[in-house]
Design an enzyme around this catalytic site. Structure first.
Site, PDB file in Angstrom:
ATOM      1  N   TRP A 467       0.816  -1.224   0.000  1.00 39.47           N
ATOM      2  CA  TRP A 467       0.000   0.000   0.000  1.00 39.47           C
ATOM      3  C   TRP A 467       0.846   1.269   0.000  1.00 39.47           C
ATOM      4  CZ3 TRP A 467      -0.788  -4.311   2.991  1.00 39.47           C
ATOM      5  CH2 TRP A 467      -1.943  -5.064   2.721  1.00 39.47           C
ATOM      6  N   ASP A 468       2.164   1.129  -0.127  1.00 45.11           N
ATOM      7  CA  ASP A 468       3.079   2.271  -0.093  1.00 45.11           C
ATOM      8  C   ASP A 468       2.944   3.049   1.226  1.00 45.11           C
ATOM      9  OD1 ASP A 468       5.137   3.760  -1.105  1.00 45.11           O
ATOM     10  OD2 ASP A 468       3.900   5.042  -2.365  1.00 45.11           O
ATOM     11  N   TYR A 469       2.760   2.320   2.311  1.00 43.98           N
ATOM     12  CA  TYR A 469       2.663   2.926   3.641  1.00 43.98           C
ATOM     13  C   TYR A 469       4.057   3.038   4.288  1.00 43.98           C
ATOM     14  CZ  TYR A 469      -2.480   2.772   3.986  1.00 43.98           C
ATOM     15  OH  TYR A 469      -3.838   2.996   3.821  1.00 43.98           O
ATOM     16  N   ASP A 470       5.052   3.354   3.456  1.00 44.11           N
ATOM     17  CA  ASP A 470       6.401   3.478   4.001  1.00 44.11           C
ATOM     18  C   ASP A 470       6.439   4.522   5.111  1.00 44.11           C
ATOM     19  OD1 ASP A 470       5.843   5.479   2.196  1.00 44.11           O
ATOM     20  OD2 ASP A 470       7.621   5.193   0.982  1.00 44.11           O
TER      21      ASP A 470
END
Length: 775
Positions: A467-470
């Site tokens: 989810w590109d929750y970096d």
């Protein structure tokens, strides 16, 4: 019948045809779209109302008063439905009532000419007045929009001031990006306080001169700069990495150094969030004993003398050290340093951005350590090659496509640890080809020993992140109460909105972490985990979206958003990526918390967090170089109107009790003055809650200083109540974190008005300083 009456009747018929035709067309579109929405198990209102508008429009078109009565019945039914669906939100009434009310006012004015009534024109005007009164009253008496007023009795009292393990700390200076390497964004200064902040005024403005060629609105600039202040100088970098020193009192330039970064190296954004300051104990008083170090967009560390701006010749090769050695092929723009490095125990720790969405065979996300005096390469941490202690010597590059640290680390000088917020692997939205190490360290906070570069511990905030929750925020170091004493801890904000409290020695959570079930499915169903971690301490996240949360400027575009909602895959947070249809990601990849981080009032024990509250509307699509590319509608914008599909607010600011995690106050953040349909600024001062990028600064004077929002304003907010006490209009967007310092007995607050292409704010090059009136 008089000629005047005949003329008036003829005009009335023309107006009736125009008004009736518009209502008829509007009703037809509502009925067609409403039928589609109902077939998707959506609200029946739009079909029913559309049919009512359709019939009423035809009757008005034919100059029959019964059309007005029918429209009035539909309108007042709409009012009841709108207040039911709005559920306390004044902004939710905008698409549901404004356009219908305008039509209702027009119908009411026309009614006396369609049929004689007992009240005639007087009744029509009385109805219009009632609409105006209602329009004024609704925001006043129905403004329940996401505001939790402060209960001042719950505000923590003065607590013992926390220790800071950083060798350089805030006070008269601001010696690191986050204030110190503890990253609290807190200053003990209190000359500017709640009692006098309304007198704050501009004292100087410095123009960096680094502006994009051509039309700035077409550029990819977003400076994001927070200056340092050490001694009598401020040090900053521009969007294209030009280093500048200016006088702390006057804002006059002292020197500048241009490292010569070419435009082809701009990744997604030309940004330089800040620089690092270092004093070498062995060299104080000599050339480069005090130095400024920056990371550049083309992958170099640059070291210059703090006094002169001249290259530190003993650092690397003529004052420069490359981070791309050992990475293999690196195309321009693929590897860039947009955040300042962190220096712990004389070791410069670097991460870098790897451009997203290009290929899974992207350059490595390797973290590296360099000697702050000599520039010598000391170590490298390649998570897939843990046996490496330095650069590869076997001809193979650092492992490609691994997670990177694009944001800023914090560090503990006493422990010798640096805390690295890790991003995601090169294929952000797919995980099948990732290694076990990538799954372990992706979207995790990793504590590295600065002397060896080896991981000491890690804490993962998402399991197998697609989810590109970096992690975009620095972890903030605190002394956290536990067991009758305090524990060396850190506060970790996330894009999902969760805030964790960890023992910074071990990485063990000091507050609750829960495992909750999350949706399954998507393009890689076998890769998805049945549960994900959630913080039981505090979350900035809001409840899952519902169809009623869709927004727009009229019932028509709100209905379109509701249709999009019903057609998309969505089962709450962590809905897996899909390719056959869109899926809703909420929160979106801008947070929650992003690179601005949080601020911590060390004396009061209060966390201040600004946050975004927007979904993304995504879909996976085939792409060369990767199984899929991501088609992202960031913020879920409507075509044509450019408004967001989710109702406001889109951003907020919140005060949180450090000990308990309880919310002290929470309010929408950012006014609507620069936002409006079709990209036209409304100039309305109403607080709507806008997207925001950049962080807050808090002071012992009881104030929060913050810009960040899209309204181009810098604000001073009372930390105890959330009330805005002062604000000033900036010359461009304020997508940067402010800082504060003292010089010659005077406190200053400084903000970079650089704007940001992603936030659609004006691009600029002004560094603006504020202070109380002085001699």
């Amino acid at each position: 019948m008089s000629a005047q009456h005949v003329q008036r009747s003829g005009i009335a018929v023309i107006i009736a045809r125009i008004l009736g035709g518009v209502i008829l067309v509007f009703g037809l579109l509502l009925a067609l779209g409403g039928g589609w929405l109902l077939s998707l198990s959506g609200s029946a209102y739009y079909l029913i109302a559309g049919l009512g508008w359709l019939v009423a429009g035809w009757l008005i078109f034919t100059a029959r008063a019964s059309g007005g009565y029918l429209y009035a019945a539909v309108f007042f039914s709409t009012v009841i439905w709108a207040f039911y669906e709005a559920d306390g939100s004044a902004w939710a009434l905008v698409p549901r009532l404004i356009v219908p009310a305008v039509f209702m006012a027009a119908v009411a004015l026309l009614m006396p000419y369609l049929k004689k009534t007992a009240v005639g024109n007087r009744g029509a005007w009385i109805f219009v007045v009632l609409l105006i009164v209602a329009g004024i009253s609704v925001p006043v008496f129905y403004a329940g929009t996401a505001y939790i007023p402060s209960d001042t009795t719950s505000i923590p009292g003065q607590r013992q001031i926390m220790s800071d393990p950083s060798p350089l700390r805030t006070g008269s200076d601001w010696p690191a990006y986050g204030g110190s390497y503890a990253a609290r964004r807190y200053s003990p200064l209190q000359q500017i306080n709640k009692g006098n902040v309304r007198g704050l005024e501009r004292t100087w403005v410095f123009e960096t001169g680094d502006m994009p060629p051509g039309d700035p609105s077409d550029s990819s600039y977003g400076a994001e700069t927070t200056p340092l202040k050490v001694g009598d100088s401020l040090y900053l970098c521009t969007a294209m990495n030009i280093l500048i020193a200016i006088d702390a009192q006057t804002g006059i330039e002292r020197w500048r150094h241009d490292p010569g970064v070419a435009e082809q190296y701009i990744p997604y954004t030309a940004a330089c969030r800040g620089v690092a300051y270092f004093e070498s104990p062995a060299q104080t008083g000599g050339n480069c004993g005090k130095r400024i170090i920056e990371g550049t967009l083309d992958g170099r560390l640059i070291a210059v003398d703090a006094a002169s701006g001249q290259r530190c010749e003993g650092f690397g090769e003529n004052g420069s050290a490359s981070i791309t050695v050992g990475m293999g092929q690196v195309e321009p723009g693929m590897v860039a340093m947009t955040s300042p490095p962190t220096i712990i125990q004389g070791v410069i720790v670097t991460g870098h951005q790897v451009k997203d969405g290009i290929s899974i065979d992207a350059p490595s996300g390797v973290l590296q350590g360099f000697d702050a005096v000599t520039g010598e390469h000391l170590w490298a941490w390649d998570m897939d090659r843990p046996e490496l202690s330095g650069r590869p010597t076997d001809g193979a590059p650092f492992t490609r496509g691994t997670p990177n640290m694009w944001t800023t680390a914090s560090g503990d000088e006493a422990l010798g640890y640096v805390y690295a917020p890790m991003g995601n692997s090169a294929g952000d939205y797919l995980s099948a080809d990732r290694s076990g190490a990538e799954d372990t360290y992706s979207t995790a906070l990793v504590a590295l020993d600065v002397n060896t570069g080896k991981p000491v511990w890690h804490f993962r905030t998402v399991d197998i992140d697609v989810w590109d929750y970096d992690l975009g925020s620095q972890a903030s170091l605190v002394d956290f109460p536990a067991g009758g004493g305090t524990v060396p801890a850190l506060i970790l904000p996330t894009k999902q909105g969760d805030i964790y409290v960890l023992d910074r020695r071990t990485g063990k959570p000091l507050t609750g972490v829960e495992r909750r079930r999350v949706p399954a499915g998507g393009v890689e169903p076998e890769e998805r985990t049945p549960t994900q971690p959630f913080s039981a301490y505090h979350t900035l996240a809001k409840p899952a979206l519902e169809e009623r949360d869709m927004w727009g400027m009229s019932p028509l575009d709100q209905m379109i958003c509701r249709i999009q909602y019903r057609r998309a895959a969505y089962a709450g947070i962590y809905t897996p990526p899909t390719s056959e249809r869109h899926w809703i990601q909420y929160p979106g990849y801008n947070g929650g918390s992003d690179w601005g981080g949080v601020a911590i009032d060390a004396s009061r024990g209060i966390i201040v967090a600004n946050y975004n509250d927007m979904p993304n509307y995504n879909r996976l699509a085939p792409q060369a170089g990767a199984p899929y590319a991501i088609d992202v509608n960031a913020g879920w914008r409507m075509p044509f109107t450019d408004l967001l599909c989710k109702e406001p607010p889109y951003g907020g600011i919140r005060a949180i009790d450090l000990v308990s995690g309880a919310t002290l106050w929470d309010r929408p953040f950012g006014t609507a003055r620069r936002n409006g349909p079709f990209g036209i600024p409304s100039m309305l001062p109403a607080v709507i809650g806008t997207p925001n990028n950049g962080g807050p600064v808090v002071t012992a004077g009881g104030l929060i200083f913050i810009a960040a929002a899209t309204d181009n304003l810098i604000k001073a907010i009372d930390i105890e109540t959330g009330e805005t006490l002062w604000q000033d209009k900036l010359s461009a967007g304020g997508q940067a974190t402010p800082m504060t310092y003292e010089y010659n007995g005077r406190q200053y607050v400084v903000i970079m008005a650089g704007g940001h292409h992603f936030m659609h704010t004006p691009i600029g090059d002004d560094l603006i300083a504020y202070a109380l009136p002085g001699d």
